[in-house]
Design an enzyme around this catalytic site. Sequence first.
Site, PDB file in Angstrom:
ATOM      1  N   GLY A  87      47.629  25.062  70.879  1.00  0.00           N
ATOM      2  CA  GLY A  87      49.009  24.642  70.614  1.00  0.00           C
ATOM      3  C   GLY A  87      49.080  23.205  70.137  1.00  0.00           C
ATOM      4  NE  ARG A 153      48.489  29.339  71.503  1.00  0.00           N
ATOM      5  CZ  ARG A 153      48.206  28.342  72.344  1.00  0.00           C
ATOM      6  NH1 ARG A 153      46.990  28.184  72.811  1.00  0.00           N
ATOM      7  NH2 ARG A 153      49.150  27.488  72.718  1.00  0.00           N
ATOM      8  N   GLY A 178      42.383  22.280  73.887  1.00  0.00           N
ATOM      9  CA  GLY A 178      42.482  22.471  75.329  1.00  0.00           C
ATOM     10  C   GLY A 178      41.319  23.282  75.884  1.00  0.00           C
ATOM     11  N   GLY A 180      40.688  26.468  76.065  1.00  0.00           N
ATOM     12  CA  GLY A 180      40.168  27.518  75.183  1.00  0.00           C
ATOM     13  C   GLY A 180      39.269  26.932  74.107  1.00  0.00           C
ATOM     14  CG  ASP A 209      50.215  23.219  79.657  1.00  0.00           C
ATOM     15  OD1 ASP A 209      51.278  22.774  79.211  1.00  0.00           O
ATOM     16  OD2 ASP A 209      49.888  24.424  79.590  1.00  0.00           O
TER      17      ASP A 209
HETATM   18  N1  LIG Z   1      35.350  31.714  75.619  1.00  0.00           N
HETATM   19  C1  LIG Z   1      35.646  31.434  74.338  1.00  0.00           C
HETATM   20  N2  LIG Z   1      34.688  31.564  73.383  1.00  0.00           N
HETATM   21  C2  LIG Z   1      34.973  31.293  72.114  1.00  0.00           C
HETATM   22  N3  LIG Z   1      36.172  30.854  71.666  1.00  0.00           N
HETATM   23  C3  LIG Z   1      37.152  30.702  72.553  1.00  0.00           C
HETATM   24  C4  LIG Z   1      36.947  30.990  73.936  1.00  0.00           C
HETATM   25  N4  LIG Z   1      38.106  30.755  74.576  1.00  0.00           N
HETATM   26  C5  LIG Z   1      38.998  30.352  73.639  1.00  0.00           C
HETATM   27  N5  LIG Z   1      38.432  30.314  72.429  1.00  0.00           N
HETATM   28  C6  LIG Z   1      39.087  29.953  71.158  1.00  0.00           C
HETATM   29  O1  LIG Z   1      39.543  28.596  71.178  1.00  0.00           O
HETATM   30  C7  LIG Z   1      40.726  28.478  70.387  1.00  0.00           C
HETATM   31  C8  LIG Z   1      41.806  27.755  71.159  1.00  0.00           C
HETATM   32  O2  LIG Z   1      42.069  28.427  72.395  1.00  0.00           O
HETATM   33  P1  LIG Z   1      43.541  28.523  73.003  1.00  0.00           P
HETATM   34  O3  LIG Z   1      44.434  29.193  72.012  1.00  0.00           O
HETATM   35  O4  LIG Z   1      43.442  29.103  74.343  1.00  0.00           O
HETATM   36  O5  LIG Z   1      44.050  27.021  73.047  1.00  0.00           O
HETATM   37  P2  LIG Z   1      43.631  25.776  73.945  1.00  0.00           P
HETATM   38  O6  LIG Z   1      42.512  25.056  73.308  1.00  0.00           O
HETATM   39  O7  LIG Z   1      43.416  26.217  75.356  1.00  0.00           O
HETATM   40  O8  LIG Z   1      44.910  24.878  73.810  1.00  0.00           O
HETATM   41  P3  LIG Z   1      46.314  25.025  74.585  1.00  0.00           P
HETATM   42  O9  LIG Z   1      46.310  23.959  75.618  1.00  0.00           O
HETATM   43  O10 LIG Z   1      47.322  24.764  73.561  1.00  0.00           O
HETATM   44  O11 LIG Z   1      46.391  26.388  75.164  1.00  0.00           O
HETATM   45  C9  LIG Z   1      41.129  29.897  69.968  1.00  0.00           C
HETATM   46  O12 LIG Z   1      40.727  30.115  68.639  1.00  0.00           O
HETATM   47  C10 LIG Z   1      40.351  30.759  70.946  1.00  0.00           C
HETATM   48  O13 LIG Z   1      40.057  32.034  70.448  1.00  0.00           O
HETATM   49  O1  LIG Z   2      53.698  29.505  71.944  1.00  0.00           O
HETATM   50  P1  LIG Z   2      52.333  28.936  71.807  1.00  0.00           P
HETATM   51  O2  LIG Z   2      52.150  28.049  70.625  1.00  0.00           O
HETATM   52  O3  LIG Z   2      51.266  29.953  71.861  1.00  0.00           O
HETATM   53  O4  LIG Z   2      52.078  27.965  73.027  1.00  0.00           O
HETATM   54  C1  LIG Z   2      52.719  27.919  74.245  1.00  0.00           C
HETATM   55  C2  LIG Z   2      51.849  27.295  75.297  1.00  0.00           C
HETATM   56  O5  LIG Z   2      51.147  26.182  74.818  1.00  0.00           O
HETATM   57  C3  LIG Z   2      51.260  25.100  75.704  1.00  0.00           C
HETATM   58  O6  LIG Z   2      52.188  24.192  75.161  1.00  0.00           O
HETATM   59  C4  LIG Z   2      49.927  24.416  75.882  1.00  0.00           C
HETATM   60  O7  LIG Z   2      49.512  23.922  74.667  1.00  0.00           O
HETATM   61  C5  LIG Z   2      51.766  25.695  76.997  1.00  0.00           C
HETATM   62  O8  LIG Z   2      52.486  24.793  77.794  1.00  0.00           O
HETATM   63  C6  LIG Z   2      52.589  26.836  76.494  1.00  0.00           C
HETATM   64  O9  LIG Z   2      52.617  27.868  77.434  1.00  0.00           O
HETATM   65 MG   LIG Z   3      44.670  26.534  77.017  1.00  0.00          MG
END
Ligand SMILES: Nc1ncnc2c1ncn2[C@@H]1O[C@H](COP(=O)(O)OP(=O)(O)OP(=O)(O)O)[C@@H](O)[C@H]1O
Ligand SMILES: O=P(O)(O)OC[C@H]1O[C@](O)(CO)[C@@H](O)[C@@H]1O
Ligand SMILES: [Mg+2]
Length: 441
Positions: A87, A153, A178, A180, A209
């Site tokens: 995000g 994502r 983040g 992920g 977050d």
């Molecule tokens: N275990 C994993 N192995 C490979 N890729 C991953 C894994 N977990 C998450 N990813 C990839 O990392 C990217 C970002 O993950 P995610 O959408 O959960 O956001 P995030 O980095 O956690 O940020 P946010 O705080 O906004 O959720 C996505 O393309 C997702 O598929």
């Molecule tokens: O709607 P989106 O872009 O998938 O993201 C929403 C989520 O992303 C966050 O802002 C974390 O990046 C969370 O607080 C929220 O749940």
């Molecule tokens: Mg995340």
Amino acid sequence: MTHDDFKVKVLGRAEVKSKLTPSSLSDGTAFGFIENDDRVLINTTLSNYKQDVETSKTPISFEIAGPHEYLYFNPSNTKVAIVTCGGLCPGVNNVIQSVVNQLYYRYKVKQIVGIRYGYEGFIAKYNHQEVELTPQSVDKIHFFGGTVLGTSRGDQDIVQIVDRLSKLNINILFCIGGDGTLRGAHAIHQEIHRRNLNISVAGIPKTIDNDINFIDKSFGFETAFTIANDIIRYAHNEAIGAYNGIAIVKLMGRNSGFIAAHAALSVHEVNLVLIPEMAFDMDGSNGFLNVLQRRLENRHHALIVVAEGAGQHFFDSATLEKDASGNIKNKDIGLFLKEKITEEFEAKGFPFVLKYIDPSYIIRSAPANANDSKFCGLLAQNAVHAAMAGKTDFVVGHWNSNFTLLPIPISVSKRKEIDVEGELWWNVIETTGQPASMKKQ
Ligand SMILES: Nc1ncnc2c1ncn2[C@@H]1O[C@H](COP(=O)(O)OP(=O)(O)OP(=O)(O)O)[C@@H](O)[C@H]1O
Ligand SMILES: O=P(O)(O)OC[C@H]1O[C@](O)(CO)[C@@H](O)[C@@H]1O
Ligand SMILES: [Mg+2]
């Protein structure tokens, strides 16, 4: 976890040991370099220290970030890629800009590319072209929220990602994201290691977050709760403007309530904060509805801040949906509260006026505030220092007033949450005056 779990990996022995020019004053005084064994303790209390001494345990500590004298990569032929995932978050553009400037000016690394739209930018079928990044191309991007590289994502094939890194001759990959994104970065590192490639993978912790473990704050979090602060103050006007006025503000926070807790602490007018970490009931004398009614009877207005992940136990878990990355999509707890309050108070003939405010993405798509901008710049500079020294599979963090380096697996081993028996939550309870428990009696 032991001391050894917190050791940051370094790529195999470097062929070329370039040296970083010290930052020095005209009188020759140089700013010191970091040694690999410079560390900061996780827990600095005297009682903890005494316990470790008594049990002869090596205390857990984090590597301190900073410039290393000996570099793993030779700047003149080093190529770097930057990717932003997950995000949006205030400060992503500041981080991109500072990584580019630090590489270019401090290390003289001139080959830097940006990967478009997150990890999917590595995958051929999406046909996103890399962009060249220079100090000129990133000039002024820090004035804008969002990410100039785009984000996404969704799972991507790690083998294809590493194929692309090899094809582009990338030596260092900076992953801004983040939990992920960091899990993805670790998977990329593992594939790089399997192929015996010399590519360093560096993480920079982005999330409003603030839920990344062993990092005291992620960038963007402070800006997000500062924007929420204004919204809550305006919502308070709605609440006090009507007899038995109720204002509910829902704030992001998928699994952790840091934004809601910090925003409430910064406003002081909030009466009830609901977070994912705190279980609560609707009914019963100590349940939410009765607590709210008593508040209205006493003061005739109530301001409620609810984190989006709170109260998910009220919804049918069979209907849970997930986003493209596999994150659970929370049901709308704000609307649920609105419906329950309306139902209950109308049935009782208890007069009230209710305004529900959901600022949603507004708190995360803005540019970084001053403190976050400063923080982003320093995280980026420290990530570059560590990567140029050959560190890999690490995320740059902050702990006990120091910038730190953590192995990525440690940072994602557990999500950081509010301890409802800890100081932060007690601060919230004391500031709001809400009951410590809203469980049925
Ligand atoms: N275990 C994993 N192995 C490979 N890729 C991953 C894994 N977990 C998450 N990813 C990839 O990392 C990217 C970002 O993950 P995610 O959408 O959960 O956001 P995030 O980095 O956690 O940020 P946010 O705080 O906004 O959720 C996505 O393309 C997702 O598929
Ligand atoms: O709607 P989106 O872009 O998938 O993201 C929403 C989520 O992303 C966050 O802002 C974390 O990046 C969370 O607080 C929220 O749940
Ligand atoms: Mg995340």
